[in-house]
Design a protein around this motif. Structure first.
Motif, PDB file in Angstrom:
ATOM      1  N   LEU A   1      36.106  34.993  43.802  1.00 51.74           N
ATOM      2  CA  LEU A   1      36.979  34.477  43.221  1.00 51.74           C
ATOM      3  C   LEU A   1      36.478  34.064  41.787  1.00 51.74           C
ATOM      4  O   LEU A   1      35.280  33.638  41.555  1.00 51.74           O
ATOM      5  CB  LEU A   1      37.802  33.303  43.688  1.00 51.74           C
ATOM      6  N   ALA A   2      36.947  34.410  40.668  1.00 51.67           N
ATOM      7  CA  ALA A   2      36.465  33.891  39.478  1.00 51.67           C
ATOM      8  C   ALA A   2      36.368  32.228  39.246  1.00 51.67           C
ATOM      9  O   ALA A   2      37.078  31.494  39.823  1.00 51.67           O
ATOM     10  CB  ALA A   2      37.471  34.356  38.134  1.00 51.67           C
ATOM     11  N   PRO A   3      34.954  31.990  38.972  1.00 52.92           N
ATOM     12  CA  PRO A   3      34.494  30.595  38.885  1.00 52.92           C
ATOM     13  C   PRO A   3      35.465  29.646  37.950  1.00 52.92           C
ATOM     14  O   PRO A   3      35.608  28.442  38.072  1.00 52.92           O
ATOM     15  CB  PRO A   3      33.112  30.698  38.574  1.00 52.92           C
ATOM     16  N   ASP A   4      35.984  30.131  36.993  1.00 54.03           N
ATOM     17  CA  ASP A   4      36.735  29.615  35.871  1.00 54.03           C
ATOM     18  C   ASP A   4      38.025  29.163  36.291  1.00 54.03           C
ATOM     19  O   ASP A   4      38.750  28.337  35.605  1.00 54.03           O
ATOM     20  CB  ASP A   4      36.777  30.251  34.725  1.00 54.03           C
ATOM     21  N   LEU A   5      38.449  29.459  37.539  1.00 53.55           N
ATOM     22  CA  LEU A   5      39.868  29.100  38.053  1.00 53.55           C
ATOM     23  C   LEU A   5      39.757  27.817  38.542  1.00 53.55           C
ATOM     24  O   LEU A   5      39.466  27.705  39.798  1.00 53.55           O
ATOM     25  CB  LEU A   5      40.542  30.181  39.113  1.00 53.55           C
ATOM     26  N   SER A   6      40.322  26.811  37.924  1.00 53.45           N
ATOM     27  CA  SER A   6      39.996  25.402  38.296  1.00 53.45           C
ATOM     28  C   SER A   6      41.145  24.976  39.132  1.00 53.45           C
ATOM     29  O   SER A   6      41.369  23.734  39.616  1.00 53.45           O
ATOM     30  CB  SER A   6      39.645  24.361  37.415  1.00 53.45           C
ATOM     31  N   SER A   7      42.230  25.812  39.138  1.00 52.57           N
ATOM     32  CA  SER A   7      43.545  25.245  39.466  1.00 52.57           C
ATOM     33  C   SER A   7      43.678  25.319  40.990  1.00 52.57           C
ATOM     34  O   SER A   7      44.673  24.969  41.716  1.00 52.57           O
ATOM     35  CB  SER A   7      44.884  25.829  38.845  1.00 52.57           C
ATOM     36  N   ILE A   8      42.799  26.185  41.673  1.00 55.74           N
ATOM     37  CA  ILE A   8      42.928  26.633  42.947  1.00 55.74           C
ATOM     38  C   ILE A   8      42.180  25.543  43.712  1.00 55.74           C
ATOM     39  O   ILE A   8      40.744  25.349  43.489  1.00 55.74           O
ATOM     40  CB  ILE A   8      42.231  27.984  43.217  1.00 55.74           C
ATOM     41  N   GLN A   9      42.740  24.810  44.973  1.00 53.11           N
ATOM     42  CA  GLN A   9      42.105  24.097  45.736  1.00 53.11           C
ATOM     43  C   GLN A   9      40.861  24.825  46.339  1.00 53.11           C
ATOM     44  O   GLN A   9      40.786  25.925  46.741  1.00 53.11           O
ATOM     45  CB  GLN A   9      43.076  23.635  46.908  1.00 53.11           C
TER      46      GLN A   9
ATOM     47  N   MET B   1      48.821  36.509  41.311  1.00 48.89           N
ATOM     48  CA  MET B   1      47.820  36.178  42.149  1.00 48.89           C
ATOM     49  C   MET B   1      47.534  36.747  43.505  1.00 48.89           C
ATOM     50  O   MET B   1      46.668  37.429  43.750  1.00 48.89           O
ATOM     51  CB  MET B   1      47.370  34.632  42.725  1.00 48.89           C
ATOM     52  N   LEU B   2      48.853  37.053  44.057  1.00 47.60           N
ATOM     53  CA  LEU B   2      48.970  37.798  45.409  1.00 47.60           C
ATOM     54  C   LEU B   2      48.584  39.260  45.202  1.00 47.60           C
ATOM     55  O   LEU B   2      48.157  40.032  46.052  1.00 47.60           O
ATOM     56  CB  LEU B   2      50.299  37.589  46.110  1.00 47.60           C
ATOM     57  N   HIS B   3      49.180  39.865  44.054  1.00 46.12           N
ATOM     58  CA  HIS B   3      48.745  41.391  43.736  1.00 46.12           C
ATOM     59  C   HIS B   3      47.341  41.469  43.298  1.00 46.12           C
ATOM     60  O   HIS B   3      47.034  42.420  43.872  1.00 46.12           O
ATOM     61  CB  HIS B   3      49.716  41.675  42.275  1.00 46.12           C
ATOM     62  N   GLU B   4      46.857  40.329  42.947  1.00 43.17           N
ATOM     63  CA  GLU B   4      45.376  40.571  42.555  1.00 43.17           C
ATOM     64  C   GLU B   4      44.740  40.816  43.912  1.00 43.17           C
ATOM     65  O   GLU B   4      43.658  41.540  43.999  1.00 43.17           O
ATOM     66  CB  GLU B   4      44.760  39.495  41.602  1.00 43.17           C
ATOM     67  N   ILE B   5      45.059  39.830  44.986  1.00 43.56           N
ATOM     68  CA  ILE B   5      44.461  39.847  46.335  1.00 43.56           C
ATOM     69  C   ILE B   5      44.666  41.344  46.919  1.00 43.56           C
ATOM     70  O   ILE B   5      43.857  41.896  47.610  1.00 43.56           O
ATOM     71  CB  ILE B   5      44.903  38.592  47.085  1.00 43.56           C
ATOM     72  N   LEU B   6      45.884  41.777  46.651  1.00 41.35           N
ATOM     73  CA  LEU B   6      46.184  43.127  47.587  1.00 41.35           C
ATOM     74  C   LEU B   6      45.322  43.951  46.741  1.00 41.35           C
ATOM     75  O   LEU B   6      44.977  44.975  47.622  1.00 41.35           O
ATOM     76  CB  LEU B   6      47.799  43.269  47.235  1.00 41.35           C
ATOM     77  N   LEU B   7      45.277  44.106  45.577  1.00 44.93           N
ATOM     78  CA  LEU B   7      44.318  45.031  44.944  1.00 44.93           C
ATOM     79  C   LEU B   7      42.808  44.824  45.406  1.00 44.93           C
ATOM     80  O   LEU B   7      42.277  45.871  45.473  1.00 44.93           O
ATOM     81  CB  LEU B   7      44.387  44.982  43.656  1.00 44.93           C
ATOM     82  N   ALA B   8      42.527  43.660  45.638  1.00 45.42           N
ATOM     83  CA  ALA B   8      41.186  43.332  45.913  1.00 45.42           C
ATOM     84  C   ALA B   8      40.842  44.066  47.387  1.00 45.42           C
ATOM     85  O   ALA B   8      39.794  44.376  47.714  1.00 45.42           O
ATOM     86  CB  ALA B   8      40.832  41.962  45.946  1.00 45.42           C
ATOM     87  N   LEU B   9      41.743  43.769  48.123  1.00 45.45           N
ATOM     88  CA  LEU B   9      41.934  44.353  49.461  1.00 45.45           C
ATOM     89  C   LEU B   9      41.726  45.784  49.439  1.00 45.45           C
ATOM     90  O   LEU B   9      41.185  46.569  50.876  1.00 45.45           O
ATOM     91  CB  LEU B   9      43.149  43.941  50.246  1.00 45.45           C
ATOM     92  N   LEU B  10      41.969  46.613  48.693  1.00 40.43           N
ATOM     93  CA  LEU B  10      41.728  47.900  48.477  1.00 40.43           C
ATOM     94  C   LEU B  10      40.549  48.306  47.520  1.00 40.43           C
ATOM     95  O   LEU B  10      40.408  49.601  47.138  1.00 40.43           O
ATOM     96  CB  LEU B  10      42.807  48.779  47.880  1.00 40.43           C
ATOM     97  N   GLY B  11      39.824  47.242  47.257  1.00 44.67           N
ATOM     98  CA  GLY B  11      38.376  47.512  46.536  1.00 44.67           C
ATOM     99  C   GLY B  11      38.490  47.518  45.194  1.00 44.67           C
ATOM    100  O   GLY B  11      37.507  47.774  44.508  1.00 44.67           O
ATOM    101  N   TYR B  12      39.651  47.116  44.548  1.00 47.75           N
ATOM    102  CA  TYR B  12      39.712  46.886  43.136  1.00 47.75           C
ATOM    103  C   TYR B  12      39.490  45.401  42.615  1.00 47.75           C
ATOM    104  O   TYR B  12      40.431  44.687  42.900  1.00 47.75           O
ATOM    105  CB  TYR B  12      41.164  47.580  42.543  1.00 47.75           C
ATOM    106  N   THR B  13      38.609  45.240  41.721  1.00 51.92           N
ATOM    107  CA  THR B  13      38.666  44.021  41.294  1.00 51.92           C
ATOM    108  C   THR B  13      39.087  43.571  40.004  1.00 51.92           C
ATOM    109  O   THR B  13      39.594  44.781  39.256  1.00 51.92           O
ATOM    110  CB  THR B  13      37.211  43.448  40.901  1.00 51.92           C
ATOM    111  N   GLY B  14      39.356  42.578  39.457  1.00 52.94           N
ATOM    112  CA  GLY B  14      40.058  42.307  38.154  1.00 52.94           C
ATOM    113  C   GLY B  14      39.620  40.968  37.462  1.00 52.94           C
ATOM    114  O   GLY B  14      38.438  40.749  37.444  1.00 52.94           O
TER     115      GLY B  14
END
Length: 173
Positions: A46-54, A1-14
């Motif tokens: 954040l993707a709406p289908d991620l139900s495990s995140i508070q 998850m942190l790698h996705e956040i770091l990539l998003a910080l540089l403008g890349y989504t996934g």
């Protein structure tokens, strides 16, 4: 998850961090044109289908990835405004391609002030990329990954304010 956040910080989504405009464009609802104006509304979510995140974590993550949206929009503006497309090769000679350069200048001439703003934004984005790299290095050096470290590492970044400045100045340039 942190790698996705770091990539998003540089403008890349996934898959975890999505761009609502890209999703709408892929569904045919809206078109995402590369020459579109700088957006003032953050579309990284954040993707709406991620139900495990508070819900509280979701809010923090969306605030963090908003910086990546602003980074991407400012980078698009700077790239478009600097208009360095006439530089194509290292063996460029002014006399050999003067007609091509004149055609490019007639196509799209940018204001000197706009290019100066774009050059300043490029410098700010370089500092921002360094801050993201430092956050990544700190996260990799420690065994415990805490979302607060990402927030703390980027607390001095002013990309949303620069984006508002660019968005408002485009009305007058």
């Amino acid at each position: 998850m942190l790698h996705e956040i770091l990539l998003a910080l540089l403008g890349y989504t996934g898959d975890l961090i999505v761009d609502e405009r890209e999703q709408q464009s892929s569904l045919g609802i809206a078109s995402l044109h590369p020459d579109a104006a700088v957006s003032s509304y953050c579309t990284f979510k954040l993707a709406p289908d991620l139900s495990s995140i508070q819900p509280s974590d979701r809010v923090v993550i969306e605030k963090i990835v908003a910086l990546g949206f602003y980074y991407r929009e400012l980078d698009r503006f700077a790239t478009k405004s600097r208009n360095l497309s006439w530089i194509r090769s290292s063996n460029w000679h002014p006399l050999s391609r003067s007609t091509e350069i004149a055609a490019v200048k007639k196509e799209e001439t940018q204001s000197l002030y706009r290019r100066a703003i774009a050059n300043g934004i490029v410098e700010i984005l370089s500092v921002y990329r360094s801050a993201v790299l430092l956050v990544e290095q700190n996260l990799l050096a420690e065994s415990v990954h805490v979302l607060g470290k990402v927030t703390h590492g980027l607390h001095k970044v002013c990309l949303p304010h620069v984006n508002v400045f660019v968005f408002s100045s485009l009305l007058y340039v």
